[in-house]
Scaffold this active site. Sequence first.
Site: not given
Length: 477
Positions: A41, A15, A115-116, A256
């Site tokens: 996302g 996210c 996020n996570g 990435y």
Amino acid sequence: MSVERDMNDHFHDECGVFGVFDHPEAANLTYLGLYAQQHRGQESAGIVCTDGHSFHSHRGMGLVADIFHKSEIKELTGRHGIGHVRYSTSGDSGLRNCQPFSFEYAHGGISMCHNGNIVNAPELRKQLEQQGSIFQSTSDTEVLIHLVARSKAPTMPGRLSEAVRQLAGGFSLLVLVEKRLVGVRDRDGIRPLVLGKLDDSWVLASETCAFDLIGATYERDVEPGEMVVIEEGGLTSFKPLGNDCKPHFCVFEYVYFARPDSTLEGINVYKARYQIGVELAKESPADADLVIPVPDSGVPPAMGFAEASGIPFQMGLIRNHYVGRTFIEPKQSIRNFGVKLKLNPIRELIRGKRVVLVDDSIVRGTTSRKIVEMVRAAGAAEIHMRISSPPTKHSCYYGVDTPDANELMANKMDLEEMRKAIGADSLAFVSFDGMYRAVGKPREKHCDACFSGVYPVAIEGPRSPQLSLLKTFNKKR
Ligand code: SF4
């Protein structure tokens, strides 16, 4: 395998978050901050703005530009805002799990997004439900809101600190509450969170590319275990998780996830990827005529490989950037259709050439095999596959969508078996040493669990089929 899944044979960004405090264009800036971080996302997005009293929220499924139009932004009044883009990693992907979440509690309104993954969220949720709490969603974030609401601490930073101390996992969190914007990073700093300034306003984001779009300046990364509280008087830093938090930043962000124009933990992502290519060329050279990247994240390492090896770089595979999730599949099966939707080889470049093909990772291996087949069909004489990360053997439990470990090609096969399975003439991965030399920071400051199986945070609950294994790894670390 469905075409969609075939096209998504990758680890997925988890996210992205963005927050701004005290700016007349809070909603617009949050929109742009999310737009810049769309790569993190694409399933849903949401923005909440407030003037400190009422909260104005809009959330929807899809891309930021499709969810927010002038009319929606106009309704999001207030000088403070937070926003979120989501690729679901916990909870289902429906609207009810779109963040940010907003609630009223004893001390007023509160809105949150993260996020996570909070790895002990299932456990905490069970306890809260046994004590009478009712949940609207299946998201981890709601667990945290309940913990804040139940805290007896007299101040807001105290309530939030008490709640955060109960969490385990990899998360970066933004909270709008009581005329404050708060940013928190987990004790290992696994997921990124950066702090910036736009004139007199503070901004927070997952990546610095969000700052570049709005003209904000990068100040610093929020530290592992740090809580920054931004309010009218300025910014205060707290250490609710103590002073001994040791960083374990996700190394896959460099390989990435992050945008190459972002700088995370002081390292520019493009430069790190380019250097990985240089290391790969030194470690695993190939006799070849061309270096071709698998776009997009294969481009910087391929350029580094070309530079270090002296082999010419060519964009021999062209990516269609406009592939959505919905498309009409042909009735008659077309060979490698899923991959062809996304990539097309330039036969005139490839025909008769010995090619080094550079990609960021091999996950299930299905896409790699199809790309190799496609390049072979375009006339390549030899294909030497070079991968800019070590073999991906384990799942991620810290907010990245990954297949089960037993679906990962490197979990089941050795190097030679993998080479044969994808049909390349040679196959090599960058070593751990090479990757960290390229990043320029010590290995012990990173999480590389999906490559090494060494998890910095033990996993508990239903997402932990390997708990005992993880504990053994963590002891060894
Ligand atoms: Fe990143 Fe892999 Fe660690 Fe997950 S397991 S946080 S993807 S390095």
